[in-house]
Scaffold this motif. Structure first.
Motif, mmCIF file in Angstrom:
data_model
loop_
_atom_site.group_PDB
_atom_site.id
_atom_site.type_symbol
_atom_site.label_atom_id
_atom_site.label_comp_id
_atom_site.label_asym_id
_atom_site.label_seq_id
_atom_site.Cartn_x
_atom_site.Cartn_y
_atom_site.Cartn_z
ATOM 1 N N TYR A 88 0.833 -1.206 0.000
ATOM 2 C CA TYR A 88 0.000 0.000 0.000
ATOM 3 C C TYR A 88 0.870 1.259 0.000
ATOM 4 O O TYR A 88 0.635 2.187 -0.784
ATOM 5 C CB TYR A 88 -0.938 0.016 1.209
ATOM 6 N N LEU A 89 1.858 1.303 0.873
ATOM 7 C CA LEU A 89 2.721 2.476 0.959
ATOM 8 C C LEU A 89 3.479 2.704 -0.349
ATOM 9 O O LEU A 89 3.613 3.838 -0.811
ATOM 10 C CB LEU A 89 3.704 2.338 2.129
ATOM 11 N N THR A 96 7.051 9.622 -5.117
ATOM 12 C CA THR A 96 7.276 10.622 -4.071
ATOM 13 C C THR A 96 8.676 10.481 -3.482
ATOM 14 O O THR A 96 9.029 9.413 -2.975
ATOM 15 C CB THR A 96 6.250 10.452 -2.925
ATOM 16 N N PRO A 97 9.487 11.539 -3.554
ATOM 17 C CA PRO A 97 10.794 11.482 -2.895
ATOM 18 C C PRO A 97 10.620 11.531 -1.380
ATOM 19 O O PRO A 97 9.665 12.141 -0.881
ATOM 20 C CB PRO A 97 11.525 12.725 -3.395
ATOM 21 N N ILE A 98 11.538 10.921 -0.648
ATOM 22 C CA ILE A 98 11.384 10.873 0.808
ATOM 23 C C ILE A 98 11.426 12.253 1.445
ATOM 24 O O ILE A 98 10.870 12.455 2.514
ATOM 25 C CB ILE A 98 12.404 9.931 1.485
ATOM 26 N N GLU A 99 12.030 13.234 0.769
ATOM 27 C CA GLU A 99 12.066 14.591 1.331
ATOM 28 C C GLU A 99 10.677 15.214 1.410
ATOM 29 O O GLU A 99 10.458 16.164 2.153
ATOM 30 C CB GLU A 99 13.000 15.482 0.522
ATOM 31 N N LEU A 101 7.948 13.547 2.360
ATOM 32 C CA LEU A 101 7.125 12.908 3.378
ATOM 33 C C LEU A 101 6.944 13.863 4.537
ATOM 34 O O LEU A 101 7.865 14.551 4.946
ATOM 35 C CB LEU A 101 7.780 11.612 3.876
ATOM 36 N N PRO A 102 5.743 13.922 5.082
ATOM 37 C CA PRO A 102 5.519 14.847 6.196
ATOM 38 C C PRO A 102 6.237 14.370 7.453
ATOM 39 O O PRO A 102 6.363 13.177 7.696
ATOM 40 C CB PRO A 102 4.002 14.800 6.385
#
Length: 108
Positions: A88-89, A96-99, A101-102
């Motif tokens: 799912y993730l 989406t780059p990890i930078e 991520l909230p």
């Protein structure tokens, strides 16, 4: 100075400098000690030891996690909650780059 700790049958080396920490687990204490020395020397020489770029995409991190689990002899089990969550993730954060991520919490 690095910390070398025995965790069950393995050895964990942890190096902390300037508020940052990097750790890795090994089969032998000698391997853990050698790795810790190598990391400390790299930090002292001013080398960047971060292996993950903030531009790395989330699915790439998840795939790397799966690979590490397989190499450890404890792969992610098929049809497990972990398997479904990782899938799912990976799909939800595709591209989406990890930078981006909230930040969900801060340490105080």
């Amino acid at each position: 100075m690095a910390s070398i700790l025995q965790v069950e049958e393995r050895w964990r080396a942890q190096v902390r400098r300037e508020g940052k920490s990097i750790a890795k687990t090994f089969r032998t204490k000698a391997q853990a000690t050698a790795w810790a020395r190598e990391i400390e020397v790299a930090i002292d020489d001013g080398k960047n030891i971060d292996k993950v770029s903030v531009k790395t995409l989330v699915p790439a991190i998840i795939n790397h996690y799966r690979k590490l689990r397989e190499e450890s002899g404890r792969p992610v089990r098929a049809k497990s909650t972990e398997e479904y969550t990782l899938k799912y993730l990976s799909e939800h954060f595709s591209g989406t780059p990890i930078e981006q991520l909230p930040v969900m919490w801060t340490l105080s």
